[in-house]
Design a protein around this motif. Sequence first.
Motif, PDB file in Angstrom:
ATOM      1  N   THR A   1      16.646  10.472  -7.465  1.00  0.00           N
ATOM      2  CA  THR A   1      16.469   9.044  -7.242  1.00  0.00           C
ATOM      3  C   THR A   1      15.385   8.848  -6.184  1.00  0.00           C
TER       4      THR A   1
ATOM      5  N   SER B   1      20.430   1.213 -12.160  1.00  0.00           N
ATOM      6  CA  SER B   1      19.760   2.492 -12.380  1.00  0.00           C
ATOM      7  C   SER B   1      20.420   3.300 -13.496  1.00  0.00           C
TER       8      SER B   1
ATOM      9  N   THR C   1      13.772   0.996 -11.826  1.00  0.00           N
ATOM     10  CA  THR C   1      13.470   2.434 -11.824  1.00  0.00           C
ATOM     11  C   THR C   1      11.985   2.675 -12.093  1.00  0.00           C
TER      12      THR C   1
ATOM     13  N   GLY D   1      15.785   7.832 -11.040  1.00  0.00           N
ATOM     14  CA  GLY D   1      16.591   6.638 -10.865  1.00  0.00           C
ATOM     15  C   GLY D   1      16.223   5.935  -9.566  1.00  0.00           C
ATOM     16  N   ALA D   2      16.951   4.868  -9.237  1.00  0.00           N
ATOM     17  CA  ALA D   2      16.570   4.014  -8.106  1.00  0.00           C
ATOM     18  C   ALA D   2      17.673   3.911  -7.065  1.00  0.00           C
TER      19      ALA D   2
ATOM     20  N   ALA E   1      10.713   6.865 -15.696  1.00  0.00           N
ATOM     21  CA  ALA E   1      11.829   6.078 -15.174  1.00  0.00           C
ATOM     22  C   ALA E   1      13.077   6.323 -16.018  1.00  0.00           C
TER      23      ALA E   1
END
Length: 391
Positions: A278, A269, A299, A257-258, A235
């Motif tokens: 992501t 993120s 994340t 990432g998110a 993450a």
Amino acid sequence: MALDRQVRIGSPDPGAARQAVAALAAAGLAMEVRQVRGQVFERPPSGDPAARVSGRPGSWALEAVEADSALALMPGDPAVKVAVLDSGISRGHAEFGGKVQGGYDFVTLGSDDWAGPGMGELIGDTTGRDPDWNDDGGHGSHVAGTIGARGLKMPVGAAGHCRLMAYRVLGTALENGTRVGVGTPGDIDAALKEATDRGASVINLSLGLGAEGGLAPHARMIRYARLRNVVTVAASGNHGSDRPVFPGALPGVITVGAIDPFGRVTAFSGWGPHLDVTAPGASIYSADLDNGYRYRDGTSHAAPFVSATAALIISLGRARGVVFKESTVRRLIRESARIEGRQADPRGGTGVLNMARALNAADRLIDTHRRKAKTTAPPWPFGFEPQDHAA
């Protein structure tokens, strides 16, 4: 070899402990010296409330990465194992019945290692390494569900028939009423080596820590895993900045990432030059403690989609008689996330994970390799060798 041992030195007299460590280092008997101190490795994001999506719980995330199409191409190989280094996996949860193949509890966090202002109360099992990898915090079960759930009351795990390995490296502390994952770098390093030696194909690390004293945590063990062709995924962190978090910032780790249900990079993120891609990391529905389920953000919950993709790529290679290099798996995931003609979000790496495109790219690479292998003398094209050994 030196990586086979960790020696923990303690004494009521801190000065005596420091002298012992200095003597070992001076004699060339210690390759790396670190203070044993409990730290928070996983903290949920704050200040960025996630939308709760309608429809079947968890469906938006799988749709966003085209997981169903990927699983139709390759449903996963039970011989391919994803090691989840986290707070453990809930042993009694129905979603994991028959899916977990081995694991261990590496948490050795004593009260002397977890003391100071603002530190929460330790709960659950925090001392003594043993074979019981049961989850106390819920974080590891949630991550594992995204990868390998059976799909009873939640979507099937994105790695399909691939198996899980449960390595408990984080204990749990209550911080203002919230459960956070806490541990030491040494426990994580020990589990990294164990997972590698026990045959993990992919290692998921939904955790992170900043560098201290000029030393990047986990560098030696990540290199050990990669040299043995293990894909490592981590993450990017929930700090919303370009501050490097380890092991995600280490070379060769696939760092994730998110995004939210609207396809936007979340405010929490982590980003920066070390970020690869992501994946969905908000309103993620998965397994929890006590045979339950819940939504989580972070994340941490984006990384397992990438670990699942890596496991399916490796499964595809096995089905077609080749072994992908771990660096090739990373390249396939990065390049399939990039959309030609679209400006990438500078906080989003190369783009949003697309499992189906990654699997199709891997399939094409095998075909291209075999066509070239008929007419090309050694060295063979990048990615793998026709002898079915990782290059």
